[in-house]
Write a protein that holds these residues in place. Structure first.
Motif, PDB file in Angstrom:
ATOM      1  N   ASP A   1      41.261  50.283  47.084  1.00 30.40           N
ATOM      2  CA  ASP A   1      40.971  49.160  46.195  1.00 30.40           C
ATOM      3  C   ASP A   1      41.432  49.275  44.987  1.00 30.40           C
ATOM      4  O   ASP A   1      41.814  48.438  44.268  1.00 30.40           O
ATOM      5  CB  ASP A   1      39.455  48.666  46.196  1.00 30.40           C
ATOM      6  N   GLN A   2      41.289  50.469  44.403  1.00 34.29           N
ATOM      7  CA  GLN A   2      41.593  50.909  42.947  1.00 34.29           C
ATOM      8  C   GLN A   2      43.001  50.839  42.921  1.00 34.29           C
ATOM      9  O   GLN A   2      43.533  50.130  42.062  1.00 34.29           O
ATOM     10  CB  GLN A   2      40.743  52.295  42.679  1.00 34.29           C
ATOM     11  N   GLU A   3      43.627  51.515  43.861  1.00 31.81           N
ATOM     12  CA  GLU A   3      45.123  51.633  43.820  1.00 31.81           C
ATOM     13  C   GLU A   3      45.809  50.187  43.823  1.00 31.81           C
ATOM     14  O   GLU A   3      46.702  49.845  43.081  1.00 31.81           O
ATOM     15  CB  GLU A   3      45.742  52.297  44.991  1.00 31.81           C
ATOM     16  N   GLU A   4      45.159  48.938  44.750  1.00 26.48           N
ATOM     17  CA  GLU A   4      45.745  47.799  44.755  1.00 26.48           C
ATOM     18  C   GLU A   4      45.497  47.301  43.397  1.00 26.48           C
ATOM     19  O   GLU A   4      46.320  46.270  43.013  1.00 26.48           O
ATOM     20  CB  GLU A   4      44.999  46.931  45.958  1.00 26.48           C
ATOM     21  N   TYR A   5      44.209  47.409  43.083  1.00 28.54           N
ATOM     22  CA  TYR A   5      44.098  46.678  41.768  1.00 28.54           C
ATOM     23  C   TYR A   5      44.871  47.101  40.785  1.00 28.54           C
ATOM     24  O   TYR A   5      45.233  46.432  39.592  1.00 28.54           O
ATOM     25  CB  TYR A   5      42.455  47.085  41.310  1.00 28.54           C
ATOM     26  N   ASP A   6      45.155  48.504  40.468  1.00 29.78           N
ATOM     27  CA  ASP A   6      45.933  49.072  39.359  1.00 29.78           C
ATOM     28  C   ASP A   6      47.626  48.594  39.757  1.00 29.78           C
ATOM     29  O   ASP A   6      48.207  48.135  38.701  1.00 29.78           O
ATOM     30  CB  ASP A   6      46.285  50.484  39.697  1.00 29.78           C
ATOM     31  N   ARG A   7      47.944  48.241  40.820  1.00 27.76           N
ATOM     32  CA  ARG A   7      49.356  47.921  41.348  1.00 27.76           C
ATOM     33  C   ARG A   7      49.409  46.283  40.830  1.00 27.76           C
ATOM     34  O   ARG A   7      50.408  45.851  40.362  1.00 27.76           O
ATOM     35  CB  ARG A   7      49.378  48.023  42.760  1.00 27.76           C
ATOM     36  N   ASN A   8      48.208  45.625  40.929  1.00 30.88           N
ATOM     37  CA  ASN A   8      48.328  44.008  40.711  1.00 30.88           C
ATOM     38  C   ASN A   8      48.267  44.121  39.045  1.00 30.88           C
ATOM     39  O   ASN A   8      48.937  43.311  38.637  1.00 30.88           O
ATOM     40  CB  ASN A   8      47.121  43.373  41.278  1.00 30.88           C
ATOM     41  N   ARG A   9      47.482  44.824  38.473  1.00 29.57           N
ATOM     42  CA  ARG A   9      47.438  44.707  36.907  1.00 29.57           C
ATOM     43  C   ARG A   9      48.974  45.243  36.551  1.00 29.57           C
ATOM     44  O   ARG A   9      49.398  44.532  35.334  1.00 29.57           O
ATOM     45  CB  ARG A   9      46.722  45.727  36.573  1.00 29.57           C
ATOM     46  N   ARG A  10      49.566  46.254  37.042  1.00 27.82           N
ATOM     47  CA  ARG A  10      50.945  46.428  36.719  1.00 27.82           C
ATOM     48  C   ARG A  10      51.913  45.299  36.872  1.00 27.82           C
ATOM     49  O   ARG A  10      52.612  44.749  35.780  1.00 27.82           O
ATOM     50  CB  ARG A  10      51.452  47.917  37.151  1.00 27.82           C
TER      51      ARG A  10
ATOM     52  N   GLY B   1      51.159  42.417  34.268  1.00 25.24           N
ATOM     53  CA  GLY B   1      51.559  43.118  32.762  1.00 25.24           C
ATOM     54  C   GLY B   1      53.168  42.676  32.994  1.00 25.24           C
ATOM     55  O   GLY B   1      53.852  42.310  31.766  1.00 25.24           O
ATOM     56  N   ARG B   2      54.069  43.017  33.951  1.00 19.81           N
ATOM     57  CA  ARG B   2      55.372  43.167  33.991  1.00 19.81           C
ATOM     58  C   ARG B   2      55.820  41.582  33.822  1.00 19.81           C
ATOM     59  O   ARG B   2      56.674  41.187  33.175  1.00 19.81           O
ATOM     60  CB  ARG B   2      55.849  43.644  35.343  1.00 19.81           C
ATOM     61  N   GLU B   3      54.996  40.632  34.653  1.00 14.31           N
ATOM     62  CA  GLU B   3      55.557  39.164  34.870  1.00 14.31           C
ATOM     63  C   GLU B   3      55.093  38.673  33.184  1.00 14.31           C
ATOM     64  O   GLU B   3      55.738  37.890  32.854  1.00 14.31           O
ATOM     65  CB  GLU B   3      54.500  38.501  35.660  1.00 14.31           C
ATOM     66  N   GLU B   4      54.308  39.136  32.547  1.00 16.56           N
ATOM     67  CA  GLU B   4      53.659  38.507  31.395  1.00 16.56           C
ATOM     68  C   GLU B   4      54.873  39.112  30.192  1.00 16.56           C
ATOM     69  O   GLU B   4      55.216  38.073  29.591  1.00 16.56           O
ATOM     70  CB  GLU B   4      52.319  39.109  30.900  1.00 16.56           C
ATOM     71  N   GLY B   5      55.175  40.364  30.264  1.00 19.64           N
ATOM     72  CA  GLY B   5      56.324  40.683  29.542  1.00 19.64           C
ATOM     73  C   GLY B   5      57.654  39.980  29.568  1.00 19.64           C
ATOM     74  O   GLY B   5      58.185  39.658  28.705  1.00 19.64           O
TER      75      GLY B   5
END
Length: 65
Positions: free
Chosen positions: A7-16, A19-23
């Motif tokens: 779950d933490q890895e999936e959360y981290d991947r989604n957050r990255r 962030g990429r899309e926002e940038g």
């Protein structure tokens, strides 16, 4: 790997990804502003060139005037 680690890895991947899309979106908005200042393209052309929606380009245009 435990479920919590997954779950933490999936959360981290989604957050990255978010962030990429926002940038990428912020960069497209910056490019649109530059085109609008230069007055070399129509809002429709800017939307096509940047991948922004036309209403986003028009919003940028009318908020910077």
């Amino acid at each position: 790997m435990t479920l919590t680690e997954f779950d933490q890895e999936e959360y981290d991947r989604n957050r990255r990804e978010e962030g990429r899309e926002e940038g990428e979106n912020e960069k497209a908005r910056e490019i649109a502003r530059n085109f609008l200042v230069m007055k070399v393209l129509t809002p429709e052309q800017i939307a096509q060139a940047t991948g922004l929606k036309l209403n986003e380009v028009l919003n940028i245009k009318y908020t910077q005037e």
